[in-house]
Every structure is written in C-alpha cells, then in structure tokens.
Scaffold this motif. Structure first.
Motif, PDB file in Angstrom:
ATOM      1  N   ILE A   1       0.968   6.168  12.577  1.00  0.00           N
ATOM      2  CA  ILE A   1      -0.080   5.428  11.872  1.00  0.00           C
ATOM      3  C   ILE A   1       0.567   4.328  11.038  1.00  0.00           C
ATOM      4  N   SER A   2       1.679   4.697  10.388  1.00  0.00           N
ATOM      5  CA  SER A   2       2.408   3.742   9.563  1.00  0.00           C
ATOM      6  C   SER A   2       2.977   2.599  10.396  1.00  0.00           C
ATOM      7  N   SER A   3       3.705   2.927  11.447  1.00  0.00           N
ATOM      8  CA  SER A   3       4.414   1.895  12.202  1.00  0.00           C
ATOM      9  C   SER A   3       3.480   1.063  13.069  1.00  0.00           C
ATOM     10  N   GLU A   4       2.501   1.706  13.714  1.00  0.00           N
ATOM     11  CA  GLU A   4       1.645   0.973  14.637  1.00  0.00           C
ATOM     12  C   GLU A   4       0.602   0.116  13.935  1.00  0.00           C
ATOM     13  N   SER A   5       0.250   0.453  12.702  1.00  0.00           N
ATOM     14  CA  SER A   5      -0.648  -0.437  11.957  1.00  0.00           C
ATOM     15  C   SER A   5       0.031  -1.783  11.715  1.00  0.00           C
ATOM     16  N   VAL A   6       1.350  -1.750  11.540  1.00  0.00           N
ATOM     17  CA  VAL A   6       2.112  -2.990  11.370  1.00  0.00           C
ATOM     18  C   VAL A   6       2.354  -3.663  12.718  1.00  0.00           C
ATOM     19  N   SER A   7       2.754  -2.884  13.724  1.00  0.00           N
ATOM     20  CA  SER A   7       3.026  -3.465  15.036  1.00  0.00           C
ATOM     21  C   SER A   7       1.802  -4.166  15.608  1.00  0.00           C
ATOM     22  N   ALA A   8       0.615  -3.651  15.303  1.00  0.00           N
ATOM     23  CA  ALA A   8      -0.613  -4.220  15.851  1.00  0.00           C
ATOM     24  C   ALA A   8      -0.914  -5.613  15.318  1.00  0.00           C
ATOM     25  N   ILE A   9      -0.401  -5.924  14.137  1.00  0.00           N
ATOM     26  CA  ILE A   9      -0.660  -7.252  13.573  1.00  0.00           C
ATOM     27  C   ILE A   9       0.574  -8.146  13.617  1.00  0.00           C
ATOM     28  N   LEU A  10       1.714  -7.582  14.001  1.00  0.00           N
ATOM     29  CA  LEU A  10       2.956  -8.345  13.947  1.00  0.00           C
ATOM     30  C   LEU A  10       2.944  -9.593  14.835  1.00  0.00           C
ATOM     31  N   PRO A  11       2.446  -9.520  16.090  1.00  0.00           N
ATOM     32  CA  PRO A  11       2.431 -10.761  16.898  1.00  0.00           C
ATOM     33  C   PRO A  11       1.623 -11.881  16.243  1.00  0.00           C
ATOM     34  N   LEU A  12       0.437 -11.541  15.711  1.00  0.00           N
ATOM     35  CA  LEU A  12      -0.386 -12.552  15.048  1.00  0.00           C
ATOM     36  C   LEU A  12       0.215 -12.979  13.719  1.00  0.00           C
ATOM     37  N   TYR A  13       0.805 -12.035  12.998  1.00  0.00           N
ATOM     38  CA  TYR A  13       1.411 -12.347  11.707  1.00  0.00           C
ATOM     39  C   TYR A  13       2.556 -13.339  11.875  1.00  0.00           C
ATOM     40  N   VAL A  14       3.350 -13.131  12.933  1.00  0.00           N
ATOM     41  CA  VAL A  14       4.511 -13.988  13.161  1.00  0.00           C
ATOM     42  C   VAL A  14       4.099 -15.346  13.726  1.00  0.00           C
ATOM     43  N   THR A  15       3.273 -15.326  14.783  1.00  0.00           N
ATOM     44  CA  THR A  15       2.936 -16.587  15.459  1.00  0.00           C
ATOM     45  C   THR A  15       1.768 -17.325  14.814  1.00  0.00           C
ATOM     46  N   GLY A  16       0.882 -16.606  14.116  1.00  0.00           N
ATOM     47  CA  GLY A  16      -0.274 -17.232  13.495  1.00  0.00           C
ATOM     48  C   GLY A  16      -0.107 -17.467  12.007  1.00  0.00           C
ATOM     49  N   PHE A  17       0.034 -16.386  11.238  1.00  0.00           N
ATOM     50  CA  PHE A  17       0.105 -16.488   9.781  1.00  0.00           C
ATOM     51  C   PHE A  17       1.378 -17.205   9.324  1.00  0.00           C
ATOM     52  N   LEU A  18       2.535 -16.837   9.928  1.00  0.00           N
ATOM     53  CA  LEU A  18       3.799 -17.484   9.550  1.00  0.00           C
ATOM     54  C   LEU A  18       4.065 -18.746  10.366  1.00  0.00           C
ATOM     55  N   GLY A  19       3.363 -18.920  11.496  1.00  0.00           N
ATOM     56  CA  GLY A  19       3.494 -20.134  12.302  1.00  0.00           C
ATOM     57  C   GLY A  19       4.788 -20.252  13.068  1.00  0.00           C
TER      58      GLY A  19
ATOM     59  N   THR B   1       8.564  -0.258   2.477  1.00  0.00           N
ATOM     60  CA  THR B   1       8.425  -0.825   1.131  1.00  0.00           C
ATOM     61  C   THR B   1       8.739  -2.316   1.144  1.00  0.00           C
ATOM     62  N   GLY B   2       9.739  -2.708   1.927  1.00  0.00           N
ATOM     63  CA  GLY B   2      10.127  -4.112   1.989  1.00  0.00           C
ATOM     64  C   GLY B   2       9.048  -5.010   2.538  1.00  0.00           C
ATOM     65  N   LEU B   3       8.143  -4.463   3.369  1.00  0.00           N
ATOM     66  CA  LEU B   3       7.076  -5.276   3.933  1.00  0.00           C
ATOM     67  C   LEU B   3       6.148  -5.840   2.860  1.00  0.00           C
ATOM     68  N   LEU B   4       6.070  -5.158   1.736  1.00  0.00           N
ATOM     69  CA  LEU B   4       5.198  -5.627   0.654  1.00  0.00           C
ATOM     70  C   LEU B   4       5.712  -6.926   0.049  1.00  0.00           C
TER      71      LEU B   4
ATOM     72  N   SER C   1       0.412   1.249   5.416  1.00  0.00           N
ATOM     73  CA  SER C   1       1.531   1.686   6.246  1.00  0.00           C
ATOM     74  C   SER C   1       2.537   2.499   5.437  1.00  0.00           C
ATOM     75  N   LEU C   2       2.870   2.023   4.261  1.00  0.00           N
ATOM     76  CA  LEU C   2       3.813   2.749   3.408  1.00  0.00           C
ATOM     77  C   LEU C   2       3.274   4.116   3.016  1.00  0.00           C
ATOM     78  N   ALA C   3       1.981   4.208   2.701  1.00  0.00           N
ATOM     79  CA  ALA C   3       1.390   5.484   2.283  1.00  0.00           C
ATOM     80  C   ALA C   3       1.528   6.537   3.390  1.00  0.00           C
ATOM     81  N   PHE C   4       1.263   6.167   4.620  1.00  0.00           N
ATOM     82  CA  PHE C   4       1.371   7.140   5.720  1.00  0.00           C
ATOM     83  C   PHE C   4       2.829   7.488   6.022  1.00  0.00           C
ATOM     84  N   ALA C   5       3.746   6.557   5.811  1.00  0.00           N
ATOM     85  CA  ALA C   5       5.165   6.876   5.986  1.00  0.00           C
ATOM     86  C   ALA C   5       5.598   7.954   5.004  1.00  0.00           C
TER      87      ALA C   5
END
Length: 426
Positions: free
Chosen positions: A48-66, A116-119, A198-202
C-alpha cells in the motif's frame, strides 16, 4: 514448521527434474502456515505504501516536475534494479545468521525511512536518492522473507503458498493506487498527501513484522574464511539447474518493460484525464490478486517452468495490444488483465523454482540470486525503453519490444525444454 522439499530430497534439484517429477499434491490437504499469513499482511501494508507512490510517479516526474521520458526511464530503472546490489548479500546474511527475520526487518526499516524523504523531495536528484534507498531496502528484505515462506510452506504446495503470500501482497498493491486516485480526485496535485499516507502504511508494516512475526531460527550456512566468502557466494550460481534458471529469467527480464511505461503508452493513446492514471495500477493488481493462487496451484500441478514461460506469453500479448492502433476501455482493461496474469504466473513461481535448486541452508541466497538477475535486467530494460521511446515514439517502441520478446521466448522455451528432456532421460 514445515520441512522444505530440499530437506526431504537431500538438497538441490534441477528445474527440469522439479517439473518433470513434481508431485501433484493430491492426498495432502493444503494448510497455510500462520507465519505466511502474517508475512502476507506485512507485505500488504508495505505495498500500500510503495504502490501508492509508484502509481503517481510517472505523472509526478513527467507532468508535475516536467522531466523527460529519458529521466523517467532512469528513475524507473532504479526502481526496478537498485535492489539488485544487495539481494545476494542479504540472502547470504540470512543464511549465515540463521535468522532471516532480522535481515528482513532491516530491509523494511530502510524502505520506511526512505518514505520519510518523499515528504521533502522536489527534484530529480532527490528522487534518485529516495528511490535508491527504498529499493535497496526491498533488496535486503525480499530473499529472507521468501526463505521464511519456503521453510514454512508444505513442499507439495510450495508455489501455492507463495501464491497466497503474493495475493495478500497485491491486495495492498491494488489498494495503494486506489488511495492515490482518491486523494488526487479530492485534492488536485495532492502528491504530498499521497507521500504522507505512504509513510503511515510503511510504519504499520514494520510494526507488524517486528511485533507479530516469530523469529524462526533456520539452518545456517557453514562458516567460510573471509577471503573466500565472496567467491563462495558466486560459485553457488554455477549449479547447473540454477544457472539455466538465471539465464532464462535474465533474458526475459531484459524485455520486461516497466509497468509505468505501459500505462503511459495507454494514456498517450487514449488521452484520458490524469486523475484516472492510478486506476491502471489498480486494474493490474486486482488481476494479480485474483490469479496469484490459481497460478501457484497450476504451477505445482502442471509445472513451474511452463507456467513461468506462459506468464511471459501473456506479457507479449499485452505489448501487442498496447502497440496496436486500437483505443477504448476494452483494450485497456485487456492489457491490465494480461499484465496481472504475467505477474501472477512469474513472481512467486520464480521464487519457488529457485528455492528448489539449492541446498536447505542456502535457500535465501538462491532466491536472492534469481531476484538479482531479474532486477538488474529489468533496470536495463526500463532505461533502454525510455531512450527507445524518445527516439522512435511510444507505439513503435512497444512493438519493437514485442517482436524481440517473441524471439527470446522461443529461444528460452527451447533451452528449458532441453533441460527438462535431459532430466527426464536421466
């Protein structure tokens, strides 16, 4: 504690022998060890922790961070393969100490700290460091955890027991993206909230492992002089059966495109709204949850090598559908189901195969070796596909991967078929 098949047979077996003479499990009722159940719950919370991040990572990297697809390919490559640098060492440490739980706790704990570093992350290099730390944690924990499962499982139902664990694991893998979807639906660009959840479930996963899973003592590998330990670890890879498995799994992993790229191809073709993107991960993991136990049961009865190769045929079909000039929800759902079938037929089955090819005191090392080869090759595959996409476009890159995978599948099927024939004639 159940006795492993390796204990009953006196050590390692050949993959062809294991498949050709595999007991059907008839007459032995399946009984799930509570340890496997608790390990599944730990993996569920962690996924739950890791996949909640993985699910947004492609958009976060290519969209939000450009950033470009090349940058995402590099990050996804690390996500796939950074764990490889420690997998064999972690497996060896587990075998050497005889306490796989302690090694697993270190791995889960490191991943928790990385969350924690993701925050505070906000750029390419900070993400590189966080992804690397998280994946190294995964590399440390995976082989010791799977060694515990192998030791606790009934040998007649080994792949099925791994399938139950993977089913629980992927309930978490489906829940994580769903949480990410709901958060982004309610809070546009709410990536920070996703990272906090994500951190809470970890933390929950580590707490269950430490407090509930027993610290089973297992057979220890014999002490060796310091100067020969590294060479001894690599000599374990030269067992004939394990070598064939590593070559086969490595060749196929070189053509295993990261999930994020497949989802980006689907999104690029159908242009659906970005907040729906995490649901692609949900669809794949729901298919995995439904199919994990049936695929494990089929592998125990029909042959683990056959099911492992069959899973890659499903992956090939997924590539072809993703590359085809066809749109619509039906094609997308079919891709997700095929991808889920691929993981259900390969993930736990690979661990079950590797655990049968080494002696009892080296199970974690054998599993770690197989996972290391796959992780390294998938890291190369993700980086290479990112460059290929940038050079020739999404659909053309996916079609190229499909054509090469078909050729490699034919070659590896011949390789493993010859192995089984030799074992049957012996």
């Amino acid at each position: 504690m159940y006795i492993s098949m390796a204990d009953r047979t006196g050590g390692k077996t050949d993959p062809g022998t294991a498949d050709a003479k595999l007991p059907a499990g008839q007459g032995v009722a399946f009984r799930l060890s509570p340890v496997i159940l608790w390990l599944g719950i730990v993996s569920m919370a962690t996924d739950i922790s890791s996949e909640s991040v993985s699910a947004i990572l492609p958009l976060y990297v290519t969209g939000f961070l450009g950033l470009s697809t090349i940058a995402y390919g590099f990050i996804d490559g690390l996500n796939q393969g950074a764990s490889a640098v420690v997998r064999i060492a972690a497996g060896w440490a587990s075998d050497r100490t005889g306490h796989p739980k302690r090694v697993a706790v270190a791995g889960y704990g490191l991943s928790m700290l990385a969350r924690t570093g993701l925050l505070f992350a906000g750029g390419f290099w900070s993400l590189i460091g966080i992804v690397t730390g998280d994946r190294i944690g995964k590399g440390i924990r995976t082989a010791p955890r799977d060694a515990l499962i192998s030791a606790e499982a009934q040998p007649e139902h080994l792949a099925r027991s791994f399938g139950v664990h993977r089913m629980l694991d992927n309930i978490g893998a489906a829940t994580g993206p769903m949480l990410a979807f709901l958060i982004l639906l309610l809070i546009p660009n709410g990536f920070g909230v996703v990272f906090a959840v994500s951190l809470a479930f970890a933390v929950i996963g580590v707490a269950v492992l430490v407090l509930v899973v027993p610290d089973r003592r297992m057979a220890r590998a014999a002490e060796t002089p310091t100067r020969t330990r590294t060479a001894s670890r690599w000599r374990q890879l030269k067992e004939p059966g394990l070598t064939r498995l590593l070559v086969t799994a490595g060749l196929l992993a070189l053509l295993t495109v990261g999930d994020g790229f497949i989802y980006l191809v689907l999104q690029d073709r159908d242009s659906f709204a970005v907040q729906w993107f995490p649901l692609l991960y949900v669809g794949t993991n729901v298919a995995y949850v439904v199919l994990a136990v049936p695929m494990g049961r089929l592998a125990d009865r029909w042959g683990r090598v056959r099911v492992f190769l069959g899973g890659h045929v499903a992956l090939l079909a997924c590539y072809v559908l993703a590359a085809a000039p066809l749109g619509g929800i039906g094609v997308t759902v079919a891709c997700l189901m095929l991808l889920g079938l691929f993981y259900a037929a390969t993930d736990g089955v690979l661990a079950a195969l590797a655990s049968r090819l080494v002696s009892p005191e080296k199970v974690a090392t054998g599993i770690g070796a197989a996972q290391t080869v796959v992780a390294l090759c998938r890291m190369a595959a993700s980086a290479g596909f990112g460059i290929l996409w940038f050079a020739i476009g999404a659909s053309a890159a996916m079609l190229t991967a499909a054509v090469v995978l078909a050729a490699v599948l034919a070659a590896t099927a011949v390789l493993m078929g010859a192995s089984q024939k030799q074992a049957a004639d012996a």
